[in-house]
Design a protein around this motif. Structure first.
Motif, mmCIF file in Angstrom:
data_model
loop_
_atom_site.group_PDB
_atom_site.id
_atom_site.type_symbol
_atom_site.label_atom_id
_atom_site.label_comp_id
_atom_site.label_asym_id
_atom_site.label_seq_id
_atom_site.Cartn_x
_atom_site.Cartn_y
_atom_site.Cartn_z
ATOM 1 N N PRO A 83 0.816 -1.216 0.000
ATOM 2 C CA PRO A 83 0.000 0.000 0.000
ATOM 3 C C PRO A 83 0.850 1.267 0.000
ATOM 4 C CG PRO A 83 0.023 -0.962 2.188
ATOM 5 C CD PRO A 83 0.736 -1.927 1.283
ATOM 6 N N GLU A 84 2.069 1.180 0.568
ATOM 7 C CA GLU A 84 3.017 2.281 0.541
ATOM 8 C C GLU A 84 4.417 1.695 0.686
ATOM 9 O OE1 GLU A 84 0.553 2.746 3.277
ATOM 10 O OE2 GLU A 84 1.681 1.389 4.585
ATOM 11 N N ARG A 85 5.437 2.515 0.426
ATOM 12 C CA ARG A 85 6.796 2.013 0.581
ATOM 13 C C ARG A 85 7.103 1.811 2.059
ATOM 14 N NH1 ARG A 85 7.833 5.453 -3.741
ATOM 15 N NH2 ARG A 85 8.279 4.280 -5.631
ATOM 16 N N ALA A 136 10.174 -0.644 -5.509
ATOM 17 C CA ALA A 136 8.836 -1.076 -5.089
ATOM 18 C C ALA A 136 7.838 0.012 -5.462
ATOM 19 C CB ALA A 136 8.815 -1.322 -3.590
ATOM 20 N N VAL A 137 6.816 -0.355 -6.216
ATOM 21 C CA VAL A 137 5.804 0.597 -6.669
ATOM 22 C C VAL A 137 4.516 0.358 -5.883
ATOM 23 C CG1 VAL A 137 4.496 1.458 -8.634
ATOM 24 C CG2 VAL A 137 6.832 0.622 -8.966
ATOM 25 N N PRO A 138 4.167 1.245 -4.952
ATOM 26 C CA PRO A 138 2.944 1.052 -4.159
ATOM 27 C C PRO A 138 1.706 0.959 -5.036
ATOM 28 C CG PRO A 138 4.320 2.750 -3.171
ATOM 29 C CD PRO A 138 4.911 2.440 -4.516
ATOM 30 N N GLY A 139 0.805 0.061 -4.637
ATOM 31 C CA GLY A 139 -0.447 -0.088 -5.347
ATOM 32 C C GLY A 139 -0.368 -0.915 -6.609
ATOM 33 N N SER A 140 0.791 -1.500 -6.869
ATOM 34 C CA SER A 140 0.977 -2.282 -8.093
ATOM 35 C C SER A 140 1.463 -3.686 -7.740
ATOM 36 C CB SER A 140 2.011 -1.595 -8.997
ATOM 37 O OG SER A 140 2.261 -2.348 -10.161
ATOM 38 N N TRP A 141 0.847 -4.691 -8.346
ATOM 39 C CA TRP A 141 1.289 -6.064 -8.112
ATOM 40 C C TRP A 141 2.659 -6.293 -8.738
ATOM 41 C CZ3 TRP A 141 -0.391 -9.599 -4.822
ATOM 42 C CH2 TRP A 141 -1.681 -9.480 -4.322
ATOM 43 N N THR A 142 3.539 -6.920 -7.970
ATOM 44 C CA THR A 142 4.908 -7.200 -8.404
ATOM 45 C C THR A 142 5.201 -8.671 -8.158
ATOM 46 O OG1 THR A 142 5.612 -4.956 -7.826
ATOM 47 C CG2 THR A 142 7.334 -6.616 -8.067
ATOM 48 N N HIS A 143 5.873 -9.307 -9.101
ATOM 49 C CA HIS A 143 6.252 -10.710 -8.944
ATOM 50 C C HIS A 143 7.739 -10.806 -8.644
ATOM 51 C CE1 HIS A 143 7.007 -14.984 -10.064
ATOM 52 N NE2 HIS A 143 5.821 -15.131 -9.514
#
Length: 467
Positions: A83-85, A136-143
């Motif tokens: 949700p945030e860094r 890390a991009v908040p609000g974005s799904w990362t694999h």
């Protein structure tokens, strides 16, 4: 306890209120703490679900046994959404040792990036071996995929399917952590720590190396089309969006060109056949002095990756003035601009680091192709990766320019400008020629997909042509 053989996994797509996270392929069920809620939206959209962790000491899932021998080759992967860094280190997946985890896949505040680490010993008194990379991009799904290759003795990390090639490190000590696999926390001498806040989905642990080609498949994120404007019609000065979203508002002398079908050379040899549209049934006509089209801010996420594409054709070769095809305009300047640079006779990429009069500007000229003034024009694709902090310009499906982009822009405040640069309320750099097939995607189109988008038939989307 002995580790599971082969692979272990937890989709974390369990129904809301579930007492356990069901393991896959014979994996044990993982018991959640009270800080875990099932049923959050997953990486594949509303029909996909994930586990939401609240960041408290109770935000964890305990599998009850080890998933892998951490002294031998293994890989671990997961989808995550912050949700945030974080302001402290957080753990996504780990496996208990005596006073430290055998491995820790998570976020590292020192490097402000994703990280995969293995402590030097069971007490972590001497530090750890680690690899880190990507934002890390908040609000974005990362694999994420962490890999230990025992044969090579190396640790490596994949983010969204891309290997962090500049940080593949040696693991010079190895040992087997025989405790439970943990999701959302890690073990320390003082107890469990680094509890995760956010959503996690599809945790997998393998007793083998994930090679680069497989990593690209597992973690590749498909960009989703947010808007598509064919610009082959307009009603009351607005060119409609293909899926019924907000249209492009035409300004100045902007108009839609549609060929006049009243001329039939077979019946009237003296009539001149009309010119074909740039692509499809029609195109946007811009006069180079006051014509433009715009879409108000609010379509893009605050700081996530995105892609903008368009087909453009100059009215005449060798123009002596700079001309903007696309730009994202803020309050005082433009975040990014794709333009024709007259002095170099090239398409050009321009980015700024912030929405301020003191912004720093970076440029990169497209190589390998001269801008077109005939036929189908050129397909231009601007691709921004927030995870890797760079922006690419493809011309006719081929990478032509690239620039690093460490920016502080809030893209929710940036409007799309077609055919001009907008500074405050003043337009400049008006395009003289034709623009067509405008598309906006959330996410960065990968290099193998851009050529497909470049030749999509009018009215179609990438989902219809790519599986």
């Amino acid at each position: 306890m002995s580790a599971l053989s082969g692979s272990a996994g937890w989709t974390l797509g369990d129904a809301r209120g579930s007492a356990v996270a069901v393991g896959t392929s014979g994996s044990p069920n993982a018991t959640p703490g009270s800080g875990v809620t099932f049923g959050a939206e997953g990486p594949l959209g509303p029909t996909d679900t994930a586990a939401a962790l609240d960041g408290s000491a109770n935000a964890y899932l305990d599998a009850g046994k080890p998933a892998v021998d951490t002294s031998r080759t293994f890989s671990v992967s997961a989808w995550v959404n912050l949700p945030e860094r974080p302001t402290d280190d957080v753990t996504i997946v780990s496996q208990d040792g005596t006073g430290a985890p055998g491995f820790d896949l998570g976020y590292d505040v020192d490097t402000e990036s994703w990280t995969f680490r293995t402590p030097m010993n069971e007490l972590e008194a001497m530090g750890s071996w680690k690899v880190s990379g990507a934002t890390a991009v908040p609000g974005s799904w990362t694999h994420l995929i962490g890999v230990y290759d025992d044969e090579l003795g190396t640790l490596s990390l994949f983010v969204n399917g891309d290997l962090i090639k500049e940080d593949v490190q040696k693991r010079r000590t190895k040992w087997d952590a025989t405790g439970s696999l943990q999701i959302g926390r890690k073990l320390s001498l003082d107890g469990y720590t680094s509890n995760f806040k956010g959503s996690i989905a599809d945790v997998k642990v393998y007793d083998r190396v994930i090679p680069e080609a497989e990593g690209e498949v597992l973690g590749g994120i498909s960009a989703s089309q947010l808007a598509y404007w064919q610009v082959d019609s307009a009603t009351s000065g607005v060119a409609p969006e293909d899926a019924g979203g907000t249209g492009l508002t035409l300004g100045g002398a902007a108009s839609i060109y549609l060929p006049d079908d009243s001329c039939d050379p077979v019946l009237d040899p003296d009539c001149v056949a009309p010119a074909e549209p740039l692509w499809g049934d029609g195109h946007l006509v811009l006069n180079g002095s006051d014509a433009y089209a715009t879409r108000a801010a609010g379509l893009l996420a605050k700081e996530d990756s995105f892609t903008l594409t368009a087909r453009a054709r100059l009215a005449a070769a060798g123009s002596t003035k700079d001309q903007t095809v696309l730009s994202l305009a803020g309050a005082t300047g433009s975040a990014v601009t794709v333009k024709y640079r007259a002095s170099e006779d090239r398409w050009e990429l321009v980015v700024t680091d912030k929405d301020a009069t003191t912004a720093t500007t970076s440029t990169a000229d497209a190589t390998g192709v001269l801008p077109s003034s005939g036929g189908d024009g050129d397909h231009l694709a601007l691709v921004y990766s927030a995870v890797f902090g760079d922006v690419l310009l493809y011309v006719n499906g081929t990478l032509a320019a690239q620039a690093p982009w460490d920016n502080a822009w809030d893209f929710t405040t940036a409007s799309l400008q077609v055919g001009r640069t907008l500074t405050g309320s003043t337009g400049s750099g008006y395009f003289d020629g034709a623009v067509d097939e405008l598309r906006m995607y959330r996410g960065a189109l990968d290099a193998s997909t851009v050529p497909t988008v470049a030749v999509l038939p009018a009215g179609s989307s990438i989902e219809e042509t790519v599986t």
